[in-house]
Design an enzyme around this catalytic site. Structure first.
Site, PDB file in Angstrom:
ATOM      1  N   PRO A  89      -0.669  -1.958  -0.340  1.00 22.12           N
ATOM      2  CA  PRO A  89      -1.528  -0.767  -0.410  1.00 22.12           C
ATOM      3  C   PRO A  89      -2.996  -1.112  -0.171  1.00 22.12           C
ATOM      4  O   PRO A  89      -3.814  -0.216   0.045  1.00 22.12           O
ATOM      5  CB  PRO A  89      -1.296  -0.225  -1.824  1.00 22.12           C
ATOM      6  CG  PRO A  89      -0.580  -1.274  -2.571  1.00 22.12           C
ATOM      7  CD  PRO A  89       0.022  -2.242  -1.601  1.00 22.12           C
ATOM      8  N   GLU A 116       3.993  -7.424  -9.244  1.00 22.20           N
ATOM      9  CA  GLU A 116       2.579  -6.999  -9.227  1.00 22.20           C
ATOM     10  C   GLU A 116       1.853  -7.496  -7.995  1.00 22.20           C
ATOM     11  O   GLU A 116       0.764  -7.053  -7.687  1.00 22.20           O
ATOM     12  CB  GLU A 116       1.854  -7.504 -10.484  1.00 22.20           C
ATOM     13  CG  GLU A 116       2.390  -6.917 -11.763  1.00 22.20           C
ATOM     14  CD  GLU A 116       2.459  -5.404 -11.730  1.00 22.20           C
ATOM     15  OE1 GLU A 116       1.409  -4.766 -11.571  1.00 22.20           O
ATOM     16  OE2 GLU A 116       3.570  -4.855 -11.856  1.00 22.20           O
ATOM     17  N   ARG A 154      10.746   2.264  18.398  1.00 21.28           N
ATOM     18  CA  ARG A 154      10.925   3.401  19.307  1.00 21.28           C
ATOM     19  C   ARG A 154       9.975   3.341  20.497  1.00 21.28           C
ATOM     20  O   ARG A 154      10.154   4.072  21.461  1.00 21.28           O
ATOM     21  CB  ARG A 154      10.811   4.724  18.549  1.00 21.28           C
ATOM     22  CG  ARG A 154       9.490   4.960  17.888  1.00 21.28           C
ATOM     23  CD  ARG A 154       9.561   6.176  16.968  1.00 21.28           C
ATOM     24  NE  ARG A 154       9.685   7.428  17.701  1.00 21.28           N
ATOM     25  CZ  ARG A 154       8.659   8.027  18.328  1.00 21.28           C
ATOM     26  NH1 ARG A 154       7.450   7.489  18.307  1.00 21.28           N
ATOM     27  NH2 ARG A 154       8.846   9.152  18.967  1.00 21.28           N
ATOM     28  N   ASP A 169       4.009  12.621  21.514  1.00 23.34           N
ATOM     29  CA  ASP A 169       3.999  12.662  20.051  1.00 23.34           C
ATOM     30  C   ASP A 169       2.627  12.964  19.485  1.00 23.34           C
ATOM     31  O   ASP A 169       1.616  12.689  20.106  1.00 23.34           O
ATOM     32  CB  ASP A 169       4.415  11.287  19.484  1.00 23.34           C
ATOM     33  CG  ASP A 169       5.884  11.030  19.629  1.00 23.34           C
ATOM     34  OD1 ASP A 169       6.637  11.987  19.769  1.00 23.34           O
ATOM     35  OD2 ASP A 169       6.260   9.849  19.607  1.00 23.34           O
TER      36      ASP A 169
HETATM   37  N1  ADE Z   1       3.546  -1.975  -0.897  1.00 23.64           N
HETATM   38  C1  ADE Z   1       3.368  -1.187  -1.971  1.00 23.64           C
HETATM   39  N2  ADE Z   1       2.737  -0.056  -1.650  1.00 23.64           N
HETATM   40  C2  ADE Z   1       2.499  -0.102  -0.301  1.00 23.64           C
HETATM   41  C3  ADE Z   1       1.867   0.763   0.633  1.00 23.64           C
HETATM   42  N3  ADE Z   1       1.338   1.927   0.264  1.00 23.64           N
HETATM   43  N4  ADE Z   1       1.814   0.367   1.916  1.00 23.64           N
HETATM   44  C4  ADE Z   1       2.319  -0.817   2.296  1.00 23.64           C
HETATM   45  N5  ADE Z   1       2.921  -1.675   1.461  1.00 23.64           N
HETATM   46  C5  ADE Z   1       3.015  -1.326   0.171  1.00 23.64           C
END
Ligand code: ADE
Length: 249
Positions: A89, A116, A154, A169
């Protein structure tokens, strides 16, 4: 293209990639997916892949050595170097432009974390790039890796039956959202197909689609409009529309 998945659940990503367009890409030999499980490279009876974080706190952190050995094994399996992409994230947001760049590589190695996180030293030494699929937290990188695999697969040449469909797209070309689509029947209890699409006038149809894409993008993703590079005429036309989605003409 070759994609290696470093994960405690590599079968999960492979399973996701077994259906539809991506499954067909594998069958046609346009894409190969290889899983590497760090647990197979872990030491001791318990084959530990994680440990408690230094400094305390909740959760577990993935150990350097099993991950590193899995990456080394993946590397040894093919001489093509391949970028190591860590799904997290905290990574750069995955966009269609980034997907296109990745799709042009002959190999990528996707690293999925669990718990974590992953020991920062492993990330610093091995990872070329971090990618996020959105501002939310998943329990691991596997779903994000499956998203990358699908989006990249794809775009491989020969995967889509009609190569033009990828160009149309949302987010492609000028970055607008796609226009609405209709198929048979022409008349239905839920409504009729817009007449212009039945006209056979390709110039009119193209103009209608473009205008629908503009309206839709303004309504749903106004942030994309600024980067789309509208012509002065289009900008004027859009300005004159009342925001109901119906064209003023
Ligand atoms: N691992 C945990 N959350 C994630 C996300 N939002 N994007 C990519 N990998 C992740």
């Amino acid at each position: 293209m070759r994609i290696d998945i470093i994960s405690l659940f590599p079968e999960f990503v492979a399973l996701c990639a077994g259906f539809g367009v991506v499954g067909r890409a594998q069958e046609r030999g346009l894409l190969s997916i290889h899983g590497w499980n760090p647990r197979d490279y872990a030491q001791g009876n318990y084959r530990r892949v994680d440990d408690r974080p230094f400094g305390g706190g909740p959760g577990m952190v993935m150990l350097i050595d099993p991950l590193r050995a899995a990456i080394d094994a993946a590397r040894a399996a093919d001489p093509i170097r391949g970028r190591v992409v860590y799904l997290s994230p905290q990574g750069r947001a995955l966009t269609q432009a980034r997907v296109r760049e990745l799709a042009g590589q002959s190999r990528i190695i996707l690293l999925c974390g669990r718990y974590e996180g992953v020991d920062e030293r492993l990330l610093a030494a091995e990872v070329d790039e971090e990618l996020s699929i959105g501002d939310y937290v998943l329990s691991g990188g596997e779903l994000a890796a499956a998203v990358v695999v699908d989006a990249v697969a794809r775009l491989q040449e020969g995967v889509l039956n009609d190569a033009g469909s990828a160009v149309q797209d949302s987010f492609e070309g000028d970055g607008l959202l796609d226009c609405p689509h209709y198929t048979r029947p022409v008349e239905h209890a839920l409504g009729a197909v817009p007449e212009v699409l039945l006209s056979g006038n390709h110039a009119e149809i193209a103009r209608w689609r473009r205008r629908q894409a503009l309206l839709r993008t303004r309504e749903r993703r106004p942030d994309l409009l600024a980067a789309a590079g509208l012509s002065a005429e289009e900008a004027r036309w859009l300005e004159a529309q009342d925001g109901t989605g119906d064209e003023a003409g």
